[in-house]
Write an enzyme that holds these catalytic residues in place. Structure first.
Site, PDB file in Angstrom:
ATOM      1  N   ARG A 112      -5.763   6.603  -0.208  1.00 52.46           N
ATOM      2  CA  ARG A 112      -5.850   6.309   1.487  1.00 52.46           C
ATOM      3  C   ARG A 112      -6.749   4.879   1.693  1.00 52.46           C
ATOM      4  O   ARG A 112      -6.727   4.421   2.703  1.00 52.46           O
ATOM      5  CB  ARG A 112      -6.582   7.360   2.277  1.00 52.46           C
ATOM      6  CG  ARG A 112      -5.815   8.650   2.003  1.00 52.46           C
ATOM      7  CD  ARG A 112      -6.402   9.748   2.819  1.00 52.46           C
ATOM      8  NE  ARG A 112      -6.146   9.511   4.275  1.00 52.46           N
ATOM      9  CZ  ARG A 112      -5.102  10.190   4.868  1.00 52.46           C
ATOM     10  NH1 ARG A 112      -4.543  11.027   4.282  1.00 52.46           N
ATOM     11  NH2 ARG A 112      -5.007  10.234   6.157  1.00 52.46           N
ATOM     12  N   LYS A 167      -2.097   3.922   1.121  1.00 53.09           N
ATOM     13  CA  LYS A 167      -1.180   4.564   0.817  1.00 53.09           C
ATOM     14  C   LYS A 167      -0.412   5.557   2.189  1.00 53.09           C
ATOM     15  O   LYS A 167       0.552   5.164   2.558  1.00 53.09           O
ATOM     16  CB  LYS A 167      -1.341   5.672  -0.195  1.00 53.09           C
ATOM     17  CG  LYS A 167       0.077   6.329  -0.487  1.00 53.09           C
ATOM     18  CD  LYS A 167       0.920   5.830  -1.301  1.00 53.09           C
ATOM     19  CE  LYS A 167       2.235   6.543  -1.901  1.00 53.09           C
ATOM     20  NZ  LYS A 167       3.225   5.414  -2.002  1.00 53.09           N
ATOM     21  N   TRP A 185     -10.875   2.315   3.932  1.00 48.49           N
ATOM     22  CA  TRP A 185      -9.929   1.037   3.885  1.00 48.49           C
ATOM     23  C   TRP A 185     -10.491   0.238   5.182  1.00 48.49           C
ATOM     24  O   TRP A 185     -10.528   0.511   6.338  1.00 48.49           O
ATOM     25  CB  TRP A 185      -8.480   1.463   4.061  1.00 48.49           C
ATOM     26  CG  TRP A 185      -7.426   0.481   4.106  1.00 48.49           C
ATOM     27  CD1 TRP A 185      -6.961  -0.121   3.052  1.00 48.49           C
ATOM     28  CD2 TRP A 185      -6.906  -0.088   5.362  1.00 48.49           C
ATOM     29  NE1 TRP A 185      -5.945  -1.089   3.529  1.00 48.49           N
ATOM     30  CE2 TRP A 185      -6.015  -1.155   4.847  1.00 48.49           C
ATOM     31  CE3 TRP A 185      -7.140  -0.162   6.745  1.00 48.49           C
ATOM     32  CZ2 TRP A 185      -5.295  -1.774   5.795  1.00 48.49           C
ATOM     33  CZ3 TRP A 185      -6.570  -0.795   7.531  1.00 48.49           C
ATOM     34  CH2 TRP A 185      -5.357  -1.585   7.166  1.00 48.49           C
ATOM     35  N   CYS A 236      -8.341   5.341   5.049  1.00 49.05           N
ATOM     36  CA  CYS A 236      -9.704   5.981   4.785  1.00 49.05           C
ATOM     37  C   CYS A 236      -9.443   7.509   4.245  1.00 49.05           C
ATOM     38  O   CYS A 236      -8.486   8.194   5.054  1.00 49.05           O
ATOM     39  CB  CYS A 236     -10.571   5.810   5.731  1.00 49.05           C
ATOM     40  SG  CYS A 236     -10.979   4.362   6.573  1.00 49.05           S
TER      41      CYS A 236
HETATM   42  C1  F6R Z   1       5.567  -0.007   0.331  1.00 54.23           C
HETATM   43  C2  F6R Z   1       5.276   0.833   1.015  1.00 54.23           C
HETATM   44  C3  F6R Z   1       4.950   0.762   2.660  1.00 54.23           C
HETATM   45  C4  F6R Z   1       5.334   2.158   3.166  1.00 54.23           C
HETATM   46  C5  F6R Z   1       4.953   2.337   4.535  1.00 54.23           C
HETATM   47  C6  F6R Z   1       5.279   3.708   5.405  1.00 54.23           C
HETATM   48  O1  F6R Z   1       5.771   0.175  -1.083  1.00 54.23           O
HETATM   49  O2  F6R Z   1       4.899   2.000   0.194  1.00 54.23           O
HETATM   50  O3  F6R Z   1       5.703  -0.192   3.169  1.00 54.23           O
HETATM   51  O4  F6R Z   1       6.722   2.630   3.168  1.00 54.23           O
HETATM   52  O5  F6R Z   1       3.762   1.877   4.950  1.00 54.23           O
HETATM   53  O6  F6R Z   1       4.548   4.666   4.567  1.00 54.23           O
HETATM   54  P1  F6R Z   1       5.198   6.233   4.856  1.00 54.23           P
HETATM   55  O7  F6R Z   1       6.482   6.429   4.203  1.00 54.23           O
HETATM   56  O8  F6R Z   1       4.089   7.014   4.320  1.00 54.23           O
HETATM   57  O9  F6R Z   1       5.257   6.431   6.408  1.00 54.23           O
END
Ligand code: F6R
Length: 608
Positions: free
Chosen positions: A27, A603, A74, A2
């Site tokens: 997000r 993301k 989300w 979100c």
């Molecule tokens: C897969 C992906 C997720 C992130 C995970 C951690 O392609 O992007 O598995 O790696 O959600 O996110 P961060 O790195 O932002 O802590």
């Protein structure tokens, strides 16, 4: 998870709210909405689907008003439809929320008993009713909001509009990130500084337990007891320009192809070419005496950490415990006094990783963050930071963040090995030389994109399931290849340690079951090649990522062999990640899925 944006300004805010939501769409993107105060009431528009749908809705039926809030969702509670889209509102109050209100069921039951009628299935709507109930009982609206906030448990970032207070926009943070932007006669609210960058670079980050009253002239930040608190103003380095796809069809493709550049940028911040050594920024602990390391992250970032574990144990002789953050924080892990805890995160906002960091801080660990977002909560709360210089990663599937995380962990490994005496001068120079070649080798790997596309179209896209195998540092890569494929193509995929195949998954193999084998010609090659023999002997279709020596050793075992450049096995995982990304990408394109915004994903995972 979100995105929130808010503006209290001098002119109609709707177009800028929508621009802000587009910048936050990474997000979450299952529905969107905005609300503004106009003509003494709350005007609201919402739409299921992406922000473009909301934009169309607002174009057809414009919203006026110089104070407003917006949201891209989300879904956590309630299906993604218009009724569950934020802002949630009645005639007095409108609320946008990121996070989960964990006690919402108790609150909702009480409110229903008191005669409140709910219009959605969300946890968020209780906030609207709690504030309205206080106001109905005669409490002044801002005090009513404070009282409601004290009743909430869980994680939240909130933006709140009050019908009777056109002069105030309210923000509150507990667990989920929220930033205030300072303008000229205007103030802003956003889930991150990126959303606000076109409007202002002057940012104040709220901390947990803060709530803020934004007027057109500034912000007052308080704790929930009503005491004023001071939070510093930063100048964000983020650009206000909309990030483009650079001629590529998808952000993910652009980000895959940026890797030679960003790997080089990340490495150059630590690598000294004159004497082929690694220099880390000053760290507030001694690498030579760290008794133990814990490596914690989620998803793809955790798999970078698993490669780091293999490297650090082998080359620096330091015990490394690896775990995903959601398990680590709940299992009472053992930690050595004065140990080092490494947290890896692209966004720097992942809820479980952040919670694990706080847990390690409480348990006396030196907390080191490897993050791509330098102004994120994890970067701010860690004792020290080693940045990945990947630039903004917009595609939901992590690509360039992963390979730059590997580069940082490789540099940390070398620095650890030198400090602990496990790597001599010559060995350090050899590893540094191997690392310095990665950007140009990565560019060579990208030349295989067409061949990988053909394999994706012919062999992977028609499959129902795919197995990825690897040993040593290729094992985390097998897990990453499977994760990448399933998240964007929706094909079921599993990553396995190659030696484990015989202990179960071999039962699945038949002529419809592609098996991707990651087999650089390192010390484990012959054993992995035997596993490939076992796949082929059962009619399975092997797709092999190796190097010229590996090609020669495999002979004619399988037609689908990609010969990646010959490199030192130390850096092979960085290069082998790229064809795995391309394989997932081209499979997803072939299947026609939404590559950059795959279903159900977001993301930045700011809820547990
Ligand atoms: C897969 C992906 C997720 C992130 C995970 C951690 O392609 O992007 O598995 O790696 O959600 O996110 P961060 O790195 O932002 O802590």
């Amino acid at each position: 998870m979100c995105g929130i944006v808010g503006i209290i300004g001098g002119s109609d805010v709707a177009p800028r709210l929508i621009e802000g939501l587009k910048r936050l769409e990474y997000r979450g993107y299952d529905s969107g909405g905005i609300a503004a105060l106009a003509n003494g009431g709350i005007e609201r528009r919402r739409a299921k689907g992406k922000i473009i749908e909301l934009e169309t809705r607002v174009r057809e039926d414009p919203v006026r008003g110089a104070i407003g809030i917006g949201h891209t969702r989300w879904a956590t509670h309630g299906v993604p439809n218009e009724a569950n889209a934020h802002p949630h509102a009645n005639d007095r109050v409108a609320v946008v929320h990121n996070g989960i209100i964990e006690n919402f069921q108790v609150l909702r039951r009480d409110l229903l008993d008191d005669g409140h009628v709910f219009a959605s299935d969300t946890d968020t709507e209780v906030v609207v009713h709690l504030i309205s109930q206080e106001i109905a009982e005669g409490v002044e609206p801002i005090e009513a909001t404070r009282r409601a906030l004290t009743r909430l448990e869980g994680a939240f970032a909130l933006g709140i509009l009050l019908r009777d207070r056109e002069d105030v926009l309210i923000a509150a943070r507990q667990g989920s990130p929220l930033a205030i932007g300072h303008g000229d006669g205007e103030m802003y609210l956003g889930s991150d500084a990126l959303a606000l960058a076109p409007m202002t670079r002057r940012i104040t980050y709220l901390e947990d337990g803060d709530w803020a009253l934004l007027t057109r002239d500034g912000a007052t930040i308080r704790d929930l007891d009503g005491r004023d608190v001071e939070r510093p103003e930063h100048l964000t380095g983020l650009s206000g320009a909309m990030i483009g796809k650079g001629g590529h069809r998808h952000f993910m493709a652009k980000e895959i192809f940026e890797q030679p550049q960003v790997i080089g940028d990340t490495l150059n911040a630590m690598f000294n070419p004159a004497n082929r050594t690694i220099t880390l920024p000053d760290l507030p602990f001694d690498l030579a005496t760290v008794p133990r390391i814990v490596m914690v992250a989620c998803g793809t970032a955790s798999l970078a950490g698993m490669v780091g574990k293999y490297w650090m144990e082998r080359l620096a002789g330091v015990p490394v415990e690896w775990d995903v953050a959601s398990e680590f924080r709940y299992r009472a892990p053992m930690m050595a006094d004065g140990g080092l805890a490494v947290f890896i995160s692209q966004s720097g906002e992942t809820a479980d990783t952040l919670a694990a960091l706080r847990y390690c801080k409480e348990h006396g660990q030196h907390c080191l963050a490897v993050v791509n977002a330098p102004e994120s909560t994890i970067a701010r709360e860690a004792h020290s930071v080693l940045p990945t210089l990947a630039g903004p990663e917009i595609g939901v599937a992590s690509t360039k963040a992963f390979t730059t995380q590997l580069v940082v962990l490789a540099c940390l490994t070398i620095a650890l090995g030198r400090a602990r005496g496990t790597l001599g001068r010559a060995e350090e120079a050899r590893l540094c030389t191997a690392l310095s070649e990665v950007p140009s080798r990565a560019a060579e790997v990208l030349h295989h994109a067409e061949r990988i596309r053909a394999i994706a179209q012919e062999t992977v896209a028609p499959a129902r399931d795919v197995l990825f195998l690897g040993r040593g540092t290729s094992y985390p890569l097998a897990l990453e290849g499977a994760l990448k494929l399933k998240e964007i193509s929706y094909i079921h995929a599993e990553g396995y340690a190659a030696g484990e195949m015989k202990h179960g998954p071999i039962a699945l193999i038949d002529e419809n079951f592609p098996v991707v084998v990651i087999a650089p010609s390192d010390g484990a090659f012959d054993k992995t090649a035997s596993n490939l023999q076992e796949v082929v002997a059962r009619g399975g279709r092997g797709i092999v990522l190796t190097d010229p020596e590996g090609v020669a050793r495999l002979g004619a075992l399988t037609p689908d062999v990609i010969a990646l450049p010959a490199v030192d096995p130390f850096v092979a995982p960085i290069l082998h990640a790229i064809p795995l990304q391309l394989l997932a990408y081209h499979t997803a394109v072939e299947k026609g899925t939404d590559v950059d915004q795959p279903r159900n994903l977001a993301k930045a995972v700011t809820v547990e």
